[in-house]
Structures are given as structure tokens and as C-alpha cells.
Enzyme design. Structure first.
Site, PDB file in Angstrom:
ATOM      1  N   HIS A 276      65.259  17.509  28.865  1.00  0.00           N
ATOM      2  CA  HIS A 276      64.904  16.097  29.027  1.00  0.00           C
ATOM      3  C   HIS A 276      65.088  15.655  30.482  1.00  0.00           C
ATOM      4  CE1 HIS A 276      64.658  11.857  27.486  1.00  0.00           C
ATOM      5  NE2 HIS A 276      65.351  11.643  28.595  1.00  0.00           N
ATOM      6  N   GLU A 277      66.275  15.890  31.013  1.00  0.00           N
ATOM      7  CA  GLU A 277      66.558  15.419  32.380  1.00  0.00           C
ATOM      8  C   GLU A 277      65.732  16.207  33.405  1.00  0.00           C
ATOM      9  OE1 GLU A 277      67.944  12.667  32.469  1.00  0.00           O
ATOM     10  OE2 GLU A 277      68.895  12.671  30.489  1.00  0.00           O
ATOM     11  N   HIS A 280      62.413  14.562  33.659  1.00  0.00           N
ATOM     12  CA  HIS A 280      62.460  13.413  34.576  1.00  0.00           C
ATOM     13  C   HIS A 280      62.401  13.906  36.025  1.00  0.00           C
ATOM     14  CE1 HIS A 280      63.178  10.019  31.934  1.00  0.00           C
ATOM     15  NE2 HIS A 280      64.239  10.552  31.386  1.00  0.00           N
TER      16      HIS A 280
HETATM   17 ZN    ZN Z   1      65.199   9.831  29.649  1.00  0.00          ZN
END
Ligand code: ZN
Length: 526
Positions: A276-277, A280
Site C-alpha cells: 500500500h505505502e 503511494h
Molecule cells: Zn493510503
């Protein structure tokens, strides 16, 4: 005369343009220094450093605010306005001037004393929440939340709105979106998801106990880094550290960091958190280097940002194709824990659907119901229909109604998320759901352009997908508003259709055929 040449032949204009870039770069760097102090606060700062750090962060915010609202910046914008108007809307310099003006006009509406008081208040509120949460002490945070609500209303009034009080706060995170547009969109989604959850609840359930053996921290961190590298995260331009609440943070074009949290009895926690990170971070790292340290050097909205993290975490990271390639490697990292487990059983385990109490650990089907609860509470608080004192019970009641679960305490209830303790009430949550919807819309467009993407993922290759995302999303940074970016990349305005189709197809494969009654209205939103 070609207006693009004007900047170079008119020395006076060139000087003003250079000064504008120098001023905005200074604001960028002040924000980055503040971000570095926040990163330290969440990773390595000793527990007692908090009070002083709050003061320092407030000072950084004050310095940045002074520069953002400097009348000299306003004069520069006015002087350059004729030049801005002579440029094509698609021109990078036009986009820079537009974004600097947007940020300036927002900033001058908020008095410096208020901005600094709000930064100080949220920093204190965060520190109180850090202690109140494990102690299940809502009473400790209640006066802080009340002040946050009062100040959020004030902020909205400073910014000005003819619509809902939440609109200016939503616009800050997800520019262009309003309550009037989001309400029906989320209502449509809620009906469809509730139906899916109900159907899945009536099917044989998935066993995910394999995720809850003992998985040593060091091996989990090493495997997570390997996966982050595989999808394209560059450790020469980033690093991963441990924290309690994982996040991605950027200090500049070549320094975009991620954090993770390891639970030795939950393999999915760090693994999917890292995906997830890293998702980003890929977005930030992929922005056109020509935009470095300008107002365009960031993702364009929280929704588009979240679409990039959720795309890698869920659409890729929780896909059958991904585990076809990755599972044998995971088995090598954890031979005893995963002995005798098939890739298919593992794929099912990481996609188990079950109503739960914690948003960040929720599966793909129930996740948005958590968000919709919070979005509704924010609106009612701002509207004055719900009092802070009644918030804990309202939380429990909504969870019982929407998900059929009730937290035994406030720890997993109103004290669960950091958002309202470290920022305004309003505009904090819609980005998560917008992100899920957009992720499916972007991915469907990428697949339409390159049908071989899934086969590549099955071979552990991500370059075609990565290139499509880079070309259509990453490189543009904040140049286009989310609605414009969606239109350019997918040829359509925001629509929940690809998302519902994705969920329906994927979870039918795991739980047996599922159906969604498609309401005629509200499925598409401009
Ligand atoms: Zn997020």
C-alpha cells in the site's frame, strides 16, 4: 508573437517567473522540513519529545503560512496573470500559475493566528489521543475533539462555501468533489456492498488461519522489501522504517519514504501495508522531474493517491495472478509455516471477507462501509445534528447497523483512527473510497490498453502496468484535477461500475456466483 517565447524575450517577466518559482520552492522546503519532523515524531523520537515537537511544528506551519500568504506573492501572481492567460490551459507553466493562485487564495482566507493555533491544537490533540487510546479514555479526548469541531467549522467559514460546511474541507483533499455529489455515490455503493456482504455471509467461509502462524519480524521485513523492490520502489530514493500507523511521506523528488508495522502473528499486516505505502510512493517518485519542488510536485488528490496505493495493495497484491508467482517465493521465506499450503488456498486466505471492527484491516468488500460510516458522522457533526458527547455511541450504533459488529470498548470505536485527532473533522475519509473506485477504473483502462498485464503479473513482471500508470497518472503530479485526470486516463468521469464489476467477479471466484442489483441512477458521477 508566440507567448511561450515571451517569457524569454521579456526579461522583466522572466525575473518575476523566477521569483515566483523561488518563493514556492521555499514554501515547499519549509513543508518538507515540517514533514521530516513529523516522520521523526512517528518513528524514532523519544516519547517525551512530543511537547517540544508540537511547538516546533507549529513554528514551521507559521513560517510556511506567512510565505503562502505574503502579499508579494499575490502581486507576482497578478503581474503574471496576463502571461498565464496567454498560455494554453495544458501548458505546464499555466498549471503552475493556476495551482499557486489556488493555494494562495485559499491561504489568505485563513488568518495566520488561526492557522498557527490550529496546528498547535492538532499537535496537542494527537499527543492526548496517543495516551487516551490504549487507556480507552474517550473523556480525555472529548474536549479536544470539541475544539477540533469548532475550529473545523471556523475553517470552513473562512474558506467560504455556498454548499455544505464540509465542502471546502473536502475540496482541500479531493478538489472538485462536494457533499452533493458524494452522498448519492456513497449511498449507491453502500447498497451494493451490503448486498455482497450478505450474500458472502451465507456461503461457506474461507479459512485464513495460515496467516496467523508465527512469522518472525526480520523475515517479514525482508520479504516486504523484496516485494516493494519488485513492483518498482527504489531504495536509493526511499527507505522503509517501522511505525505504529504506517504512512508514506515525501521530503523531495528523490526522498520518498514508507513506514510499516509488523505483527508476528498476522502475515498480511506488514506485507499488504508495505504494498500500500509503496503504491503511494511510486506515484510521488514517478512525477515528472521538471516539476521537482514546484506546486505540481505531489499527487493531485487524496483519492487519486489512494487509488495508487489500493491498486498495488489489492488489485495487484491480492490477485490470483500475483500469488501464482509470489507464493513459491513466500514459501521459501517461511518454509515451515507454509508447508503443504497451495497458492490457491493462500490467495483465498488473503481475500477472506468478514465484517470486522478495524478499517485498516478490513477486506475489500467491507472496507468502504467503514469509510461511509465515518463520512456520515463527519457530516452530522458539522451540521450540528450530532454532539461530540454522543459520538462514541453513534459509532457503535452505525457499526451494528452496517456491519453487524459492535466494539466492546471505544479503543476500536471512536478512538480507532488518528484523523480527527490530528486534523480537521471534515474531508478526512472520502478519499479512501474515491481511491478504491478510481483504482478499479484506472486498472480497467490499463487492461483495455494492454490485455497482457495480468499474464505479466503472473510472471512477476510489472513493467507494462507501471509504465501505463507512469504515463497516465504519475508523471502529471498535481497538474490535473482528479476529475480531469480520470477523464484523460480512462475516457470517463468517475463511475463505480468498474469497481462493482471487479468486486463481483473476483469474489464470485472465491465464494461462488454473486450478483449486484444495479440501481439505474447514481451509479455514475461527474
Ligand atoms: Zn493510503
Amino acid at each position: 508573437m508566440d507567448s511561450r517565447i515571451l517569457a524569454f524575450v521579456d526579461g522583466n517577466l522572466q525575473t518575476k517567473w523566477d521569483e515566483l518559482l523561488a518563493r514556492t520552492r521555499e514554501i515547499y522546503d519549509l513543508n518538507a522540513i515540517g514533514a521530516l519532523m513529523s516522520w521523526d515524531q512517528s518513528t524514532y523520537m523519544p516519547p517525551k519529545g512530543g511537547t517540544l515537537r508540537g511547538r516546533q511544528l507549529a513554528l514551521m506551519e507559521q513560517l510556511a503560512h506567512e510565505r503562502r500568504t505574503d502579499p508579494a506573492l499575490g502581486r507576482l501572481l497578478d503581474d503574471l496573470q496576463p502571461y498565464a492567460e496567454s498560455l494554453a490551459p495544458d501548458d505546464d507553466r499555466a498549471a503552475i500559475l493556476r495551482e499557486v493562485r489556488r493555494s494562495y487564495e485559499r491561504a489568505v482566507r485563513i488568518p495566520a493566528s488561526f492557522a498557527s493555533a490550529f496546528a498547535k491544537h492538532t499537535s496537542e490533540s494527537f499527543m492526548v489521543w496517543i495516551e487516551a487510546r490504549p487507556a480507552n479514555n474517550f473523556a480525555a479526548v472529548q474536549p479536544y475533539l470539541q475544539k477540533t469541531l469548532d475550529m473545523s467549522r471556523q475553517m470552513s467559514q473562512f474558506l467560504g462555501t455556498s454548499g455544505h460546511l464540509a465542502d471546502p474541507l473536502i475540496d482541500f483533499a479531493d478538489r472538485g468533489f462536494t457533499v452533493a455529489e458524494l452522498r448519492p455515490l456513497l449511498a449507491t455503493l453502500s447498497v451494493a456492498l451490503t448486498s455482497l456482504v450478505k450474500q458472502i455471509g451465507e456461503r461457506p467461509q474461507v479459512d485464513n488461519s495460515v496467516l496467523h502462524h508465527f512469522y518472525p519480524k526480520a523475515s517479514q521485513l525482508a520479504y516486504g522489501e523484496q516485494v516493494a523492490r519488485a513492483i518498482g520502489y527504489d531504495f536509493q530514493r526511499g527507505r522503509q522504517d517501522e511505525t505504529h500507523h504506517p504512512f508514506m511521506i515525501k521530503f523531495g523528488y528523490d526522498d520518498v519514504r514508507i513506514t510499516t508495522r509488523v505483527d508476528e502473528y498476522d502475515l498480511g499486516n506488514a506485507l499488504f501495508g508495505t504494498l500500500h505505502e509503496a503504491g503511494h510512493a511510486l506515484y510521488e517518485l514517478g512525477i515528472d522531474p521538471a516539476y521537482a519542488s514546484t506546486v505540481l510536485d505531489s499527487g493531485t488528490s487524496s483519492g487519486v493517491h489512494e487509488s495508487q496505493s489500493r491498486l498495488w495493495e489489492n488489485i495487484v497484491g491480492r490477485s490470483a495472478a500475483f500469488w501464482q508467482h509470489a507464493f513459491p517465493r513466500l514459501q521459501t521465506a517461511f518454509p515451515e509455516q507454509l508447508a503443504g499450503v497451495s497458492a490457491e488456498a493462500f490467495y483465498h486466505a488473503v481475500n477472506r471477507v468478514a465484517p470486522s471492527l478495524i478499517r485498516t484491516e478490513a477486506d475489500e468488500v467491507t472496507y468502504n462501509l467503514h469509510v461511509i460510516i465515518r463520512f456520515g458522522l463527519e457530516l452530522e457533526l458539522l451540521e450540528g445534528k450530532l454532539a461530540i458527547a454522543d459520538l462514541p455511541e453513534a459509532w457503535h450504533a452505525r457499526y451494528s447497523e452496517a456491519l453487524g459488529v459492535r466494539a466492546p470498548t471505544d479503543v476500536d470505536g471512536i478512538l480507532q483512527d488518528v484523523h480527527w485527532y490530528g486534523g480537521p473533522i471534515g474531508g478526512s475519509f472520502q478519499g479512501y473510497t474515491l481511491g478504491n473506485i478510481m483504482a478499479a477504473q484506472f486498472y480497467a483502462a490499463a487492461l483495455a490498453a494492454h490485455p497482457g498485464i495480468e499474464a505479466e503479473i503472473g510472471r512477476g513482471e510489472f513493467s507494462t502496468l507501471h509504465s501505463w500508470l507512469h504515463e497516465n497518472i504519475y508523471r502529471h503530479g498535481a497538474k490535473y484535477a482528479p476529475g480531469d485526470l480520470l477523464m484523460r486516463a480512462t475516457g470517463q468521469p468517475l463511475t463505480v461500475k468498474p469497481y462493482l464489476e471487479y468486486l463481483c467477479a473476483k469474489f464470485s471466484g472465491i465464494y461462488g456466483t454473486l450478483t449486484i442489483d444495479r440501481p439505474a441512477a447514481g451509479i455514475q458521477s461527474a
